[in-house]
Design a protein around this motif. Structure first.
Motif, PDB file in Angstrom:
ATOM      1  N   UNK A  70      63.092   0.801  60.857  1.00 44.33           N
ATOM      2  CA  UNK A  70      62.167   0.230  61.838  1.00 44.33           C
ATOM      3  C   UNK A  70      60.730   0.307  61.345  1.00 44.33           C
ATOM      4  N   UNK A  71      60.367   1.435  60.729  1.00 45.69           N
ATOM      5  CA  UNK A  71      59.010   1.574  60.213  1.00 45.69           C
ATOM      6  C   UNK A  71      58.701   0.595  59.103  1.00 45.69           C
ATOM      7  N   UNK A  91      48.046  -0.835  58.710  1.00 45.56           N
ATOM      8  CA  UNK A  91      49.438  -0.979  58.300  1.00 45.56           C
ATOM      9  C   UNK A  91      50.168   0.353  58.337  1.00 45.56           C
ATOM     10  N   UNK A  92      49.484   1.423  57.961  1.00 42.22           N
ATOM     11  CA  UNK A  92      50.100   2.739  58.044  1.00 42.22           C
ATOM     12  C   UNK A  92      50.421   3.085  59.484  1.00 42.22           C
ATOM     13  N   UNK A  93      49.518   2.752  60.409  1.00 40.12           N
ATOM     14  CA  UNK A  93      49.765   2.994  61.825  1.00 40.12           C
ATOM     15  C   UNK A  93      51.001   2.240  62.293  1.00 40.12           C
ATOM     16  N   UNK A  94      51.186   1.024  61.768  1.00 40.16           N
ATOM     17  CA  UNK A  94      52.365   0.235  62.143  1.00 40.16           C
ATOM     18  C   UNK A  94      53.641   0.915  61.677  1.00 40.16           C
ATOM     19  N   UNK A  95      53.611   1.492  60.477  1.00 41.52           N
ATOM     20  CA  UNK A  95      54.786   2.188  59.950  1.00 41.52           C
ATOM     21  C   UNK A  95      55.062   3.465  60.728  1.00 41.52           C
ATOM     22  N   UNK A  96      53.996   4.164  61.133  1.00 39.77           N
ATOM     23  CA  UNK A  96      54.149   5.467  61.768  1.00 39.77           C
ATOM     24  C   UNK A  96      54.599   5.387  63.223  1.00 39.77           C
ATOM     25  N   UNK A  97      54.385   4.249  63.896  1.00 35.82           N
ATOM     26  CA  UNK A  97      54.776   4.163  65.309  1.00 35.82           C
ATOM     27  C   UNK A  97      56.274   4.369  65.515  1.00 35.82           C
ATOM     28  N   UNK A 111      50.892   7.667  72.240  1.00 39.68           N
ATOM     29  CA  UNK A 111      49.726   8.238  71.552  1.00 39.68           C
ATOM     30  C   UNK A 111      49.475   7.526  70.233  1.00 39.68           C
ATOM     31  N   UNK A 112      50.540   7.180  69.516  1.00 40.40           N
ATOM     32  CA  UNK A 112      50.387   6.478  68.243  1.00 40.40           C
ATOM     33  C   UNK A 112      49.765   5.101  68.453  1.00 40.40           C
TER      34      UNK A 112
END
Length: 296
Positions: A70-71, A91-97, A111-112
């Motif tokens: 998913x990430x 983009x990192x934030x998108x992967x981490x959600x 929070x993410x």
């Protein structure tokens, strides 16, 4: 002024989303599809088998694979939506959600999302004023569409009988696309929305509904153990939102003048071309499963 602004603002500096996204994605229009429905069918089937294999592995054998899958899809999806975005933090934030949803649940996912939006606003506040609002809106849109909605599949995974529920949603979304494609190719004559997606027909939509209802009833009886009629209701809802998701992406692609969001997946186009209906399906399935639980 426009060229100078583009040097400072990697996402949006001119007056329209079309100008921002068409430039880096223009090569996607060169993709040639050999079939009447616009697909390289053998390649599409091969890619689908690999993706389904990874999905099953994540659902039933190595749970972390689901979060990573998913990430990865979310990160690539954001990249495809705004190819000119070079600020890696977004983009990192998108992967981490999805990872936040996997390890921390709904609260961590919320929070993410808030953190990701905050980073977008803070980052853009130090850039040029030109195109600021459109830049922020484009970034947030990409994060919510490609990452946040997809992350709800991870939340559903952690619910009671979650792996089977996620698999049911994916099977319904895939069956909607598959049966709609098959019926549309053979019998499709009446376009649903000619200006948005001329190859989608009412006959194909009927095929989607019919095929998905059969799959939904079977999943209800043998996979998630709920009344057959709930499987049928879920199937119809998934077909509707999957179609809306497909139309939504088609409108965006027509606006920016491209055929596919990318070329990463042979026979499918880009990642967003494959998950455009799934992201709407998972959030809808999550809500419906919760309603079924509450109603008993």
């Amino acid at each position: 002024a426009g060229e100078q602004g583009r040097a400072h603002d990697p996402l949006v500096t001119t007056g329209s989303l079309r100008q921002v996204l068409t430039r880096p994605l223009q090569r996607s229009t060169e993709h040639k599809a050999p079939s009447r429905a616009g697909r390289n069918l053998p390649a599409a089937v091969a890619v689908a088998v690999v993706l389904i294999g990874a999905l099953v592995t994540g659902l039933f054998f190595v749970p972390l694979v689901l979060a990573l899958l998913a990430g990865t899809a979310a990160g690539i999806g954001v990249w495809e939506i705004a190819r000119s975005l070079t600020y890696k933090g977004v983009q990192i934030a998108a992967v981490l959600m999805p990872l936040a949803a996997f390890f921390g649940g709904a609260e961590a996912l919320s929070m993410a999302l808030v953190l990701a939006v905050t980073l977008v606003v803070v980052w853009r506040a130090f850039g040029p004023k030109q195109g600021m609002m459109l830049s922020i809106m484009g970034s947030v849109f990409a994060l919510v569409w490609a990452s946040f909605l997809l992350s709800t599949a991870v939340l559903l995974y952690h619910s009671p009988d979650g792996p089977h529920k996620v698999l049911t949603i994916i099977l319904l979304a895939v069956s909607s696309d598959t049966f709609g494609y098959a019926v549309g190719v053979v019998w499709g004559k009446h376009p649903m929305a000619r200006k948005i997606s001329p190859k989608k027909s009412w006959e194909g939509f009927a095929g989607s509904v019919g095929g998905a209802v059969v799959v939904g009833v079977l999943c209800a009886l043998f996979l998630v153990e709920m009344p057959w009629w709930q499987g049928a209701v879920l199937a119809v809802a998934i077909v509707v939102v999957a179609t809306v998701g497909d139309f939504s992406e088609s409108m965006i692609k027509r606006e920016i003048g491209i055929k596919d969001m990318g070329t990463l997946l042979p026979g499918h186009g880009g990642v967003m071309d494959r998950i455009d209906s799934i992201v709407f399906a998972v959030i809808t399935g999550y809500v419906i499963f919760e309603l079924f639980t509450v109603l008993g």
